[in-house]
Scaffold this motif. Structure first.
Motif, PDB file in Angstrom:
ATOM      1  N   SER A  56       0.898  -1.255  -0.112  1.00 34.82           N
ATOM      2  CA  SER A  56       0.037   0.085   0.009  1.00 34.82           C
ATOM      3  C   SER A  56       0.820   1.251  -0.044  1.00 34.82           C
ATOM      4  CB  SER A  56      -0.875  -0.052   1.147  1.00 34.82           C
ATOM      5  OG  SER A  56      -0.321   0.099   2.301  1.00 34.82           O
ATOM      6  N   LEU A  57       2.229   1.136   0.597  1.00 33.82           N
ATOM      7  CA  LEU A  57       2.996   2.230   0.404  1.00 33.82           C
ATOM      8  C   LEU A  57       3.610   2.559  -0.676  1.00 33.82           C
ATOM      9  CD1 LEU A  57       4.819   1.784   4.086  1.00 33.82           C
ATOM     10  CD2 LEU A  57       2.823   3.183   3.368  1.00 33.82           C
ATOM     11  N   CYS A  58       3.481   1.485  -1.700  1.00 35.85           N
ATOM     12  CA  CYS A  58       4.353   1.613  -3.053  1.00 35.85           C
ATOM     13  C   CYS A  58       3.068   1.565  -3.957  1.00 35.85           C
ATOM     14  CB  CYS A  58       5.129   0.523  -3.456  1.00 35.85           C
ATOM     15  SG  CYS A  58       6.618   0.236  -2.230  1.00 35.85           S
ATOM     16  N   ASP A  59       1.924   1.675  -3.702  1.00 32.81           N
ATOM     17  CA  ASP A  59       0.785   2.059  -4.731  1.00 32.81           C
ATOM     18  C   ASP A  59       0.657   3.376  -4.812  1.00 32.81           C
ATOM     19  OD1 ASP A  59      -1.986   2.629  -5.470  1.00 32.81           O
ATOM     20  OD2 ASP A  59      -2.398   0.572  -5.316  1.00 32.81           O
ATOM     21  N   LYS A  60       1.036   3.939  -5.935  1.00 32.26           N
ATOM     22  CA  LYS A  60       1.022   5.354  -6.081  1.00 32.26           C
ATOM     23  C   LYS A  60      -0.289   6.056  -5.790  1.00 32.26           C
ATOM     24  CE  LYS A  60       5.094   5.448  -9.294  1.00 32.26           C
ATOM     25  NZ  LYS A  60       5.276   4.221  -8.790  1.00 32.26           N
ATOM     26  N   TYR A  61      -1.472   5.380  -5.774  1.00 28.30           N
ATOM     27  CA  TYR A  61      -2.682   5.850  -5.404  1.00 28.30           C
ATOM     28  C   TYR A  61      -2.960   5.808  -3.942  1.00 28.30           C
ATOM     29  CZ  TYR A  61      -7.618   6.856  -5.449  1.00 28.30           C
ATOM     30  OH  TYR A  61      -8.968   7.447  -5.265  1.00 28.30           O
ATOM     31  N   LEU A  62      -2.754   4.578  -3.460  1.00 28.06           N
ATOM     32  CA  LEU A  62      -3.401   4.417  -2.034  1.00 28.06           C
ATOM     33  C   LEU A  62      -2.265   4.916  -1.040  1.00 28.06           C
ATOM     34  CD1 LEU A  62      -4.242   0.339  -2.023  1.00 28.06           C
ATOM     35  CD2 LEU A  62      -5.838   2.587  -2.135  1.00 28.06           C
ATOM     36  N   GLY A 105       3.774   0.079 -10.544  1.00 26.99           N
ATOM     37  CA  GLY A 105       5.120  -0.054 -11.015  1.00 26.99           C
ATOM     38  C   GLY A 105       6.165   1.199 -10.653  1.00 26.99           C
ATOM     39  N   SER A 106       7.281   1.075 -11.455  1.00 22.71           N
ATOM     40  CA  SER A 106       8.346   2.117 -11.080  1.00 22.71           C
ATOM     41  C   SER A 106       8.726   2.597 -12.602  1.00 22.71           C
ATOM     42  CB  SER A 106       9.435   1.815 -10.250  1.00 22.71           C
ATOM     43  OG  SER A 106      10.574   2.712 -10.006  1.00 22.71           O
ATOM     44  N   GLY A 107       8.909   3.856 -12.737  1.00 22.57           N
ATOM     45  CA  GLY A 107       9.030   4.341 -13.969  1.00 22.57           C
ATOM     46  C   GLY A 107       8.259   4.324 -15.147  1.00 22.57           C
ATOM     47  N   LYS A 125      -2.811   3.202 -25.773  1.00 24.88           N
ATOM     48  CA  LYS A 125      -1.912   2.107 -26.010  1.00 24.88           C
ATOM     49  C   LYS A 125      -0.707   1.700 -24.773  1.00 24.88           C
ATOM     50  CE  LYS A 125       0.607  -0.580 -29.605  1.00 24.88           C
ATOM     51  NZ  LYS A 125       1.265  -0.498 -30.985  1.00 24.88           N
ATOM     52  N   LYS A 126      -0.095   2.886 -24.378  1.00 22.91           N
ATOM     53  CA  LYS A 126       1.027   2.784 -23.678  1.00 22.91           C
ATOM     54  C   LYS A 126       0.283   2.327 -22.286  1.00 22.91           C
ATOM     55  CE  LYS A 126       5.620   4.477 -22.755  1.00 22.91           C
ATOM     56  NZ  LYS A 126       6.304   5.340 -22.868  1.00 22.91           N
ATOM     57  N   CYS A 127      -0.816   3.033 -22.043  1.00 25.37           N
ATOM     58  CA  CYS A 127      -1.460   2.438 -20.487  1.00 25.37           C
ATOM     59  C   CYS A 127      -1.840   1.170 -20.694  1.00 25.37           C
ATOM     60  CB  CYS A 127      -2.570   3.599 -20.233  1.00 25.37           C
ATOM     61  SG  CYS A 127      -2.218   5.345 -20.027  1.00 25.37           S
ATOM     62  N   LYS A 128      -2.480   0.812 -21.752  1.00 23.94           N
ATOM     63  CA  LYS A 128      -2.836  -0.655 -21.722  1.00 23.94           C
ATOM     64  C   LYS A 128      -1.574  -1.546 -21.517  1.00 23.94           C
ATOM     65  CE  LYS A 128      -7.212   0.090 -24.297  1.00 23.94           C
ATOM     66  NZ  LYS A 128      -7.940  -0.265 -25.589  1.00 23.94           N
ATOM     67  N   PHE A 129      -0.624  -1.201 -22.138  1.00 24.44           N
ATOM     68  CA  PHE A 129       0.619  -1.995 -22.253  1.00 24.44           C
ATOM     69  C   PHE A 129       0.971  -1.952 -20.434  1.00 24.44           C
ATOM     70  CE2 PHE A 129       5.379  -2.322 -22.182  1.00 24.44           C
ATOM     71  CZ  PHE A 129       5.429  -3.598 -22.886  1.00 24.44           C
ATOM     72  N   PHE A 130       1.143  -0.999 -19.913  1.00 21.94           N
ATOM     73  CA  PHE A 130       1.311  -1.043 -18.317  1.00 21.94           C
ATOM     74  C   PHE A 130       0.554  -1.931 -17.649  1.00 21.94           C
ATOM     75  CE2 PHE A 130       2.798   3.693 -18.865  1.00 21.94           C
ATOM     76  CZ  PHE A 130       4.030   3.457 -19.237  1.00 21.94           C
ATOM     77  N   LEU A 131      -0.615  -1.732 -17.977  1.00 22.49           N
ATOM     78  CA  LEU A 131      -1.703  -2.634 -17.220  1.00 22.49           C
ATOM     79  C   LEU A 131      -1.700  -4.112 -17.283  1.00 22.49           C
ATOM     80  CD1 LEU A 131      -5.043  -0.194 -17.648  1.00 22.49           C
ATOM     81  CD2 LEU A 131      -3.501  -0.289 -15.322  1.00 22.49           C
ATOM     82  N   SER A 132      -1.141  -4.510 -18.367  1.00 23.82           N
ATOM     83  CA  SER A 132      -1.066  -5.841 -18.842  1.00 23.82           C
ATOM     84  C   SER A 132       0.104  -6.683 -17.983  1.00 23.82           C
ATOM     85  CB  SER A 132      -0.843  -6.113 -20.254  1.00 23.82           C
ATOM     86  OG  SER A 132       0.513  -5.698 -20.755  1.00 23.82           O
ATOM     87  N   MET A 133       1.003  -5.938 -17.148  1.00 24.52           N
ATOM     88  CA  MET A 133       1.995  -6.326 -16.588  1.00 24.52           C
ATOM     89  C   MET A 133       2.072  -6.383 -15.293  1.00 24.52           C
ATOM     90  SD  MET A 133       4.997  -5.386 -19.369  1.00 24.52           S
ATOM     91  CE  MET A 133       4.798  -3.646 -18.941  1.00 24.52           C
ATOM     92  N   ASN A 134       2.678  -7.307 -14.286  1.00 28.06           N
ATOM     93  CA  ASN A 134       2.814  -7.145 -13.032  1.00 28.06           C
ATOM     94  C   ASN A 134       4.299  -6.986 -12.921  1.00 28.06           C
ATOM     95  OD1 ASN A 134       3.523  -7.876 -10.285  1.00 28.06           O
ATOM     96  ND2 ASN A 134       1.917  -9.323 -10.147  1.00 28.06           N
ATOM     97  N   TYR A 135       4.393  -5.771 -12.334  1.00 29.45           N
ATOM     98  CA  TYR A 135       6.121  -5.053 -12.181  1.00 29.45           C
ATOM     99  C   TYR A 135       6.958  -6.167 -11.483  1.00 29.45           C
ATOM    100  CZ  TYR A 135       9.835  -1.710 -11.785  1.00 29.45           C
ATOM    101  OH  TYR A 135      10.982  -0.853 -11.715  1.00 29.45           O
ATOM    102  N   TYR A 136       6.278  -6.882 -10.559  1.00 31.45           N
ATOM    103  CA  TYR A 136       7.158  -7.745  -9.729  1.00 31.45           C
ATOM    104  C   TYR A 136       7.852  -8.783 -10.520  1.00 31.45           C
ATOM    105  CZ  TYR A 136       7.243 -12.388  -7.683  1.00 31.45           C
ATOM    106  OH  TYR A 136       7.689 -13.643  -7.367  1.00 31.45           O
ATOM    107  N   TYR A 137       7.418  -9.157 -11.685  1.00 29.94           N
ATOM    108  CA  TYR A 137       8.376 -10.347 -12.387  1.00 29.94           C
ATOM    109  C   TYR A 137       9.419  -9.741 -12.896  1.00 29.94           C
ATOM    110  CZ  TYR A 137       4.024 -13.313 -11.917  1.00 29.94           C
ATOM    111  OH  TYR A 137       3.001 -14.060 -11.502  1.00 29.94           O
TER     112      TYR A 137
END
Length: 282
Positions: A56-62, A105-107, A125-137
């Motif tokens: 929750s501290l790394c979620d840029k909204y929460l 994510g970061s960056g 298109k770029k926003c959809k690309f971001f949403l399609s990924m889990n930054y953790y991996y």
């Protein structure tokens, strides 16, 4: 990048990814049983602490709710929009300039200085690309694993000279600010300097080269240190990112794994010097 992401996603073992990336970057085997350097300790914490409570501290909204509770609403950038559907963004309702961030994510940012000149289709298109990924991996930074993927839009901060403002990144160990990283021209010839809390330049580099000129001490340095001290209480290590514009401080983000333990110090001995500040058992 999507191909790389899909490959990394197939590898389930966090240790393999962390160990391999460390060896490739630093050209040495990390001591993960008794870590000494800053990068070793970051790697150790990634594998052993898991950082579940930091999501929750790394979620840029929460994280905005956390900041409001800890230091007050005045430090929080106003949210123009948050959504899980980029197609629903009403660009006509947005101001001429703004910044788009992926909350998970970061960056993953898109700076829009003039929406009338922006390619809206490419942005979506770029926003959809971001949403399609889990930054953790990408680097097994577990704090990003369970964040809900969303698109956050905020007012674009511009400094007195009409430029994207400097980043002030305060490195905090056991609730104490030890030094400050200042980033210059991130979109161009990215440079960074390090200063202690008395604003004396420190004799090392991390990943990027130093800026040739000295950077003027911000007028509200004391306030920034106070803010970072409050936000870092109870944490073994966290980097608090802040902005200072027209002598007003704004919160940027909280980072627990800077450079994902892959940042190279120069001179090398500073990896261990900085590591000595980091009490992983705090």
């Amino acid at each position: 990048k999507k191909v790389k992401y899909n490959f990394l996603k197939l590898i389930k073992n966090d240790f393999i990814i962390t160990f391999y990336k460390y060896v490739v970057k630093h050209r040495k085997i990390p001591n993960l049983k008794n870590p000494k350097t800053f990068n070793e300790k970051i790697a150790y914490c990634k594998l052993n602490k898991k950082f579940d409570s930091y999501s929750s501290l790394c979620d840029k909204y929460l994280v905005k709710n956390h900041i409001k509770e800890k230091i007050g609403n005045k430090y929080v950038l106003h949210t123009l929009l948050v959504t899980s559907d980029p197609n629903s963004i009403d660009f006509q309702a947005l101001p001429d300039s703004f910044i788009i961030k992926a909350t998970h994510g970061s960056g993953w940012n898109i700076i829009v200085r003039d929406k009338n000149k922006a390619n809206i289709k490419q942005i979506i298109k770029k926003c959809k690309f971001f949403l399609s990924m889990n930054y953790y991996y990408f680097g097994r930074e577990y704090q990003y694993c369970n964040i809900k993927p969303q698109i956050l839009i905020e007012k674009l901060l511009i400094d007195e000279a009409g430029n994207i403002p400097k980043d002030y990144k305060l490195f905090c160990f056991s609730g104490e600010v030890k030094f400050i990283q200042v980033d210059i021209d991130r979109a161009g010839s990215h440079k960074r300097n390090f200063y202690n809390t008395e604003w004396q330049k420190m004799p090392f580099e991390l990943k990027n080269k130093s800026y040739e000129k000295d950077i003027k001490e911000p007028q509200n340095l004391t306030e920034m240190i106070e803010v970072a001290t409050i936000l870092s209480r109870g944490l073994a290590f966290v980097r608090i990112d802040l902005y200072s514009i027209f002598n007003k401080v704004y919160f940027g983000e909280m980072t627990f794994t800077p450079e994902n333990n892959l940042g190279k110090f120069s001179p090398k001995e500073y990896d261990e010097i900085i590591g000595s500040y980091f009490n992983i058992n705090f």
